[in-house]
Design an enzyme around this catalytic site. Structure first.
Site: not given
Ligand code: DNO
Length: 347
Positions: A263, A310, A323
């Site tokens: 990410h 994000h 999102y």
């Molecule tokens: C937030 C995401 C988290 C992620 C969870 C994985 O935006 O990165 O909610 O999906 O922690 O389980």
């Protein structure tokens, strides 16, 4: 790398037609959202999602998340039932071509922020975390933006009480117990488990958190060494912890072949405590050197999945905080640029 984008399924207001127009997008990251945590996902739901993706030339190889039931994290006797269901979900996901599952092991709360619409100077809004605001929050009377509202206040209190005796070491052992049962199945069906770090990477409300630092990751990989046991390297989550040496961590784990998913997002430290604000992806807007992150991934021949994380809310979009389409699409363009440049240089 394989560029992906989080998509909240057929009810997402962002249509797949738009996503396929993002340059270099290979697929989406999604989940089945209408089944309670711990229960089995209908195969038809997975098939429907997959067909929709394929109709738009997008793959569905990453699931985020199959959530872990609290009884597993608490180590209750009922955990074996939920682990069996989890395994069945993994088998079903594998049967429709899923290769990577992102999950977390944070007690009760997933990510936590104090503001979802923090106003930035440029008129955009973003998620932010203020230390001063956070310490004012009374865990007995929680009104935090974005926290899981699937619990009533009394259910939440009971859950917090159940955790009051769970130490870091016990929580860690409960994670090991879970993985020791799940990972052999992943090896068999070809799925990589990618744990998401704690966000933010420290204990909250006295709840233990165990996936916050390099030491935590090393401990996990030493106990469950299979390479199917890997990480979702979230630069924003690990990066909010100022003592984390992000670059050393991503170098080490990508060399080991444990970064199955990344990410990529930036955060800006906003005081000398723990506060941070989410910013645009580019390095100069935040506290993380995003170019250095990608340079390391390319050097280590990373071929896993990547997604922008994000985004800010920009251009008047009526978006789910973090999102929206627009800023995450800008994130994709930026990530594409960094990878193309470093891949050329490294050839
Ligand atoms: C937030 C995401 C988290 C992620 C969870 C994985 O935006 O990165 O909610 O999906 O922690 O389980």
């Amino acid at each position: 790398m394989k560029l992906t984008f989080r998509w909240y399924g057929l009810n997402d207001i962002i249509p797949l037609q738009y996503l396929r127009q993002i340059p270099n997008l290979s697929g989406v990251v999604t989940a089945v959202y209408d089944v309670p945590v711990g229960e089995i996902w209908p195969l038809e739901s997975l098939e429907k999602l997959k067909i929709a993706c394929e109709e738009h030339d997008l793959q569905m190889e990453v699931i985020e998340s199959i959530p872990v039931h609290e009884d597993i994290k608490l180590g209750k006797f009922t955990r074996d039932y939920y682990i069996a269901n989890y395994i069945e979900n993994l088998r079903r996901c594998a049967s429709v071509g899923v290769k990577c599952v992102c999950y977390n092991f944070m007690p009760v709360f997933d990510w936590l922020r104090t503001e979802l619409y923090h106003k930035n100077k440029d008129g955009s809004t973003s998620l932010s975390y203020s230390y001063d605001d956070f310490i004012k929050v009374d865990p007995k009377n929680l009104h935090l933006p974005g926290w899981d509202e699937s619990y009533s206040p009394s259910e939440l209190q009971n859950l917090l009480n159940e955790y009051s005796n769970v130490t870091h070491d016990q929580l860690f052992e409960n994670l090991v117990y879970f993985l020791e049962r799940v990972i052999p199945v992943c090896e068999e069906v070809g799925i990589n488990m990618a744990i998401h770090p704690d966000d933010p990477p420290w204990d909250v409300f006295g709840l233990p958190r165990i996936i916050s630092t390099e030491k935590d990751m090393d401990r996990l990989f030493n106990r469950v060494p299979s390479l199917n046991n890997g990480v979702t390297f979230c630069t924003g989550s690990f990066g909010a912890g100022r003592n984390n040496d992000l670059y050393r961590m991503i170098d080490k784990y990508s060399k080991q072949g444990r970064v199955h998913f990344a990410h990529l997002r930036n955060v800006l430290y906003t005081d000398d405590k723990d506060s941070f604000c989410e910013v645009g992806h580019i390095s100069k807007d935040g506290s993380i050197d995003m170019a250095k992150i990608v340079e390391i991934l390319v050097k280590n021949k990373f071929d896993g999945y990547v997604r922008p994380d994000h985004g800010r809310n920009i251009w008047g979009e009526d978006a789910k905080p973090g999102y929206g389409l627009f800023d995450r699409a800008l994130g994709c363009a930026y990530i594409n640029g960094l990878f193309e440049a470093y891949e050329k240089v490294n050839k």
